[in-house]
Motif scaffolding. Structure first.
Motif, PDB file in Angstrom:
ATOM      1  N   ARG A 311      33.913 -43.813 -99.369  1.00  0.00           N
ATOM      2  CA  ARG A 311      34.849 -43.493 -98.297  1.00  0.00           C
ATOM      3  C   ARG A 311      34.075 -43.331 -97.001  1.00  0.00           C
ATOM      4  NH1 ARG A 311      38.783 -41.735-101.608  1.00  0.00           N
ATOM      5  NH2 ARG A 311      37.200 -40.681-102.853  1.00  0.00           N
ATOM      6  N   GLU A 318      38.477 -46.227 -98.781  1.00  0.00           N
ATOM      7  CA  GLU A 318      37.118 -46.683 -99.064  1.00  0.00           C
ATOM      8  C   GLU A 318      36.844 -47.953 -98.262  1.00  0.00           C
ATOM      9  OE1 GLU A 318      36.007 -45.370-103.499  1.00  0.00           O
ATOM     10  OE2 GLU A 318      37.889 -46.469-103.382  1.00  0.00           O
TER      11      GLU A 318
ATOM     12  N   SER B 145      33.018 -40.621-106.967  1.00  0.00           N
ATOM     13  CA  SER B 145      34.427 -41.040-106.932  1.00  0.00           C
ATOM     14  C   SER B 145      34.936 -41.565-108.267  1.00  0.00           C
ATOM     15  CB  SER B 145      34.624 -42.113-105.854  1.00  0.00           C
ATOM     16  OG  SER B 145      34.334 -41.599-104.580  1.00  0.00           O
TER      17      SER B 145
END
Lengths: 644, 644
Positions: A311, A318, B145
């Motif tokens: 991100r 992202e 993530s």
């Protein structure tokens, strides 16, 4: 396809656009694509043999042969169609190239009427699978030193083809291990106790049932890095007898008593003339390398535009990996070079088509210049393929390591392109030799010693022989702003002048160096070799600098020809990126030779980064512009490649 | 082996020379070598599984675990033995590395006593084959993530492991497709509706009979570019329940009610601390890459010293290809760099051994510095492997394309090393981050935005933190002759000062650039990303310049330690070649920044050529010095590799 991509495709399609489109329509990916699953070596070879048979039923093979020989003599169309095959399975490309291009080309170009009548129909139809048996275990690059012999026996008026030792075994021969029935064997021709140098003889190696013939021992090279569908093998001959008529005798023949005659007196020149007729192989390899490279770039750039990772701070989204500056450099610089090389390839194919269509009417200078151009573009395009496909693999991370992405096969299959059809290092030296001797008639007859002496005595300063774009390029160079102008880096004339200046200076200083060395060493051979060898990096640099200039000029001319304003605008930027990346790559040289200031050098690097950023929004259009039908790409990526 | 080769080998063997020798004596090439013939994917995988079982019966796996955990805690020996395995089949190297290093390492380093007791004996013995399930289809580099979840169910006190979407599928997992029974699954830990970040949970995936367990869907990644003996696969979890005790809870655990606690408050720092304990994987990959590279160089240099092509004018003898200057540059420059990297690897292994042996006694600064060093060496060593093995393949021509030469497998197998255990581009950014923040405690908790702000506010100028060789290097730099001295290029202090100067300047200007950018963009995140992204090439250059300097210092220290005068003399020349090839490669930068004059730059290039020529007679000794037993090389070349 967007208007921009369409305009780019039209610019890239070039003179044989019709053939390209026909291939896109005709070539069924189900038939010609690489296999989806892993096959055994034998199954893969069988599959590719079937593909060759399917290809034989199309009109493409006929383009490569003259009208009187069962073809239509559209050599440009032949090489263009071959290039399009570079988007399909590369094993098929190579297998087809060996059969029609190398084997068929040897019969057509080194043989005479009786060979054409007897053999070409079955070669064109694919009924007679052939091999091109030049390379030996002991000698690859140095073809003049091949050791296989073809000795005339006056008692029977036959040629006895023989492998005198293990090093003389024919090696890496495509088609030898499984399918080949007739081989074009390069051998030292001997008659009446005299050696006449390397000639080519047609030798049957297998019968119709695939059994090897008496006296012929066939081996299998086994697994290779890639090209698993090509059946490379060894051939050893034990006093194998063929009729005298099996000698391809366009450049040298025997009478029944074994008396030798040739239209070319000088044996070295005869040898290079014979090899020179086979130039289409190098042009074809360069084309196939270009197509494979563009396939890899289409896969990697499409993936990079869809794949997101990390991100951005302050954002929930992202970032696509193609938005990272380092990723742009990794992919967009080779993308720009691929455009440049595609245009240079088109230009090379046109040159080849003109020279080969002229037949015996082509001048020796033009023929030598074509050979040098083909050698240079082949060396640069195949090295570019190796580096770029590797970069594409890495740019796709783990996904790019999976066979499903197609990148591993593209890399492994093309890896030998830098080696076959002339090792790149050897080819670049051939280019430099041509530059040093200005492609004179003597060119063909000069060995290393001769080149050094010629360069030492007669070289009068580099003559930059411009490409077809000479008028345009001269105007741009003449109009280039002074070196102090701030905005010079984006001026095409400034870029051209820099690239041309490098070629001229590297060549001039090379000639001076050889001259000094030749003077110091006198006429003693060993010393002269040392002079040439010590300058080898300089020789290679001269060749590369020359090819860089030729490729850039072809790019500039192609942009000039482009009539679609949208495509033209983007091509101008791609051309800027390519030109400046050349300057950046050689900025050490430019700074050493006071051609640019340190500040200008930093400005070039900054401009390369800015051009990458400016081209980022067009990246997908730029790879769509390659005109590779989506169903040909066939890469299964984590996020599937979607239709453009 | 000559005295010189023996002296070189002793210098390279380093602190764990005993382990190296033991491996040379113990490791039977018949058991551990790559297969001679092409195997099906299943047969290859079965073969490598058998090799892993054979390896389990040796003492080597035990070195990687602490004394209280069933091992002997000789971490340096563990990584050294692993490196030696890099001369064997690389599928075995990777499969063993996944099982003992990654999977076993996760249990040892992220787990606590009960996990050690319950699992490590079977892991060390090889009875319980494991997987390291970190990477997902959608997230590889950005581990924070990951989307797999492990949610605590207080009703049953279990963790529910789940794959919420296709992108969260575990991908490329070694051992998943065929052999793995227990997986260390990295997942977002959730309890009481709160997310606690990525943690690791042990999840059984197959029963003893190899059937996948309920809720676990296992896929096969299928054929890859290389590493055909490694069974990479996919894992998808459908609400799979494991007891709470399956959570590896050294850095964060739950009580029965789902209350979370951790010894590390800051979640980002906790995450990087957890990842940091896995540093040995990167050290190991760098070592394996080095061994594979040296194998390729041994094959290509030996071949180049025997293979002859083209007669020198005035001579009847053909020239060995290693006598050509271009071939020397192609092989001897990477050979010198391979020596440099081998010494740097030894130094990295010592550093790792000290830090990991200290356990909790190691300072956070040392741990962070180790991670950065490992990241940098891994990135540089694996990129070097890819480029060098490719160069070796090309240098062997057609022979190098045949599987029998081993070069195709060496290239294909190591190709993913630049990607796994951290993509090189990501790792180099980690290195730069460490330099910009001087490995402070905050290091672990800084994201990109944080690094930019830190660099902008606190960076006070590059501190070149010297390697263990600091005293020696400082003396050499202090004694360096002035930049105008003719003979400076061969002065070690001059070389060191140049390489160090580049690191410092690139880093200083990077910090200035980030500072200016941060000021201009204020505290707005998106803008800060743009600042960092625009500087990405600069960031990568800073990292590479740093690694170049560290590696050179390690080389200098190793030469200094060498007590064999014969070996030392040659190592001095190899070190000269490596140092000057670094300067040559970056001469654009040195000229741009007025660090060298154009005349000096040309002198460096000339010196590189002269050093190649001077080392040519020692080339075979230099590769014999790698200490690879002849029977391990196993390359079948046209002129067979003979025993040294």
């Amino acid at each position: 396809m967007t208007d921009l991509a369409n305009g780019l495709r039209q610019a890239l399609d070039g003179r044989w656009a019709g053939v390209r489109q026909q291939c896109r329509d005709d070539i069924d990916p189900l038939v010609f694509a690489p296999p989806r699953e892993e096959l055994s070596l034998e199954d893969y070879r069988a599959r590719v043999a079937d593909q060759v048979a399917a290809l034989a039923r199309t009109p493409y093979p006929g383009h490569g042969f003259a009208a009187g020989q069962g073809g239509d003599g559209d050599y440009g169309a032949c090489v263009t169609a071959f290039e399009m095959l570079g988007h399909a399975d590369l094993s098929l490309l190579v297998k087809a190239g060996v059969h029609w291009g190398l084997f068929g080309g040897a019969v057509a170009n080194l043989g005479t009427g009786r060979h054409h009548t007897a053999r070409l129909p079955d070669i064109i139809s694919g009924a007679l699978p052939g091999c091109f048996a030049m390379t030996e275990t002991g000698h690859g690059s140095d073809v003049q030193s091949l050791r296989t012999t073809a000795t005339h026996d006056p008692d029977t008026d036959e040629l006895v083809v023989h492998t005198p030792d293990a090093g003389a075994r024919k090696d890496y021969i495509g088609g030898a291990a499984r399918d080949g029935r007739l081989a074009a064997v390069f051998a030292q021709l001997v008659s009446r106790g005299e050696h006449h140098g390397v000639h080519c003889v047609l030798v049957p190696i297998r019968d119709e049932d695939g059994r090897s013939l008496p006296g012929v021992t066939i081996g299998d090279c086994g697994p290779k890095a890639g090209l698993r569908g090509v059946d490379n093998g060894h051939l050893t001959f034990d006093h194998v007898r063929v009729p005298r008529a099996a000698l391809l005798d366009r450049y040298g023949g025997l009478d029944a008593a074994g008396a030798y005659s040739s239209p070319i007196e000088n044996p070295t020149r005869r040898f290079f003339t014979m090899l020179g007729t086979l130039v289409r192989g190098r042009v074809s390899v360069a084309g196939g390398a270009g197509a494979a490279t563009r396939t890899a770039l289409a896969i990697a750039v499409t993936y990079a535009g869809q794949r997101r990772q990390f991100r951005a701070p302050g954002s929930d989204e992202e970032v696509t990996i193609l938005d990272y500056r380092a990723h742009q450099r990794r992919l967009l610089l080779p993308l720009a070079a691929s455009y440049a090389l595609a245009f240079a390839q088109n230009s090379l194919v046109e040159l080849m088509h003109e020279v080969q269509s002229a037949g015996d009417g082509a001048s020796e200078h033009d023929q030598r210049a074509l050979e040098a151009r083909a050698a240079g573009i082949k060396a640069v395009a195949t090295a570019h393929a190796t580096a770029t496909i590797q970069a594409c693999r890495e740019a796709c991370g783990g996904a790019g390591y999976m066979a499903a992405s197609r990148l591993p096969a593209l890399k492994a299959d093309t890896d030998v392109f830098t080696t076959f059809e002339g090792d790149n290092t050897v080819l670049l030296q051939l280019v430099a030799k041509g530059l040093l001797t200005d492609y004179r008639d003597e060119f063909g007859s000069l060995d290393t010693l001769g080149v050094v002496r010629f360069a030492a005595r007669q070289f009068a300063g580099a003559v930059v022989e411009r490409t077809a774009a000479r008028g345009l390029v001269q105007r741009l160079v003449d109009a280039a702003p002074g070196r102090d102008r701030e905005d010079a880096v984006l001026d095409r004339g400034w870029q051209l002048a820099l690239v041309e200046d490098r070629e001229r200076h590297v060549l001039d200083t090379l000639a001076q160096r050889l001259r000094r060395g030749a003077r110091a060493s006198g006429d003693e051979g060993g010393e002269t070799f040392a002079v040439f060898n010590d300058a080898q990096d300089h020789v290679l640099e001269a060749a590369r600098a020359h090819v860089d200039r030729v490729v850039l000029e072809d790019f500039v001319a192609a942009v000039d020809r482009c009539t679609d304003p949208l495509a033209k605008g983007v091509l101008e930027q791609v051309c800027d990126l390519h030109a400046l990346s050349l300057v950046e790559a050689h900025r050490g040289w430019y700074l050493e030779h006071d051609r640019i200031t340190p500040a200008r050098s930093k400005q070039v690097t900054a401009a390369v980064g800015e051009l990458c950023a400016a081209l980022r929004p067009h990246a997908q259009d730029l790879v769509d512009g390659f005109g590779i039908p989506t169903e040909w790409l066939g890469a299964q990526m984590p996020e599937p490649l979607t239709a453009p």
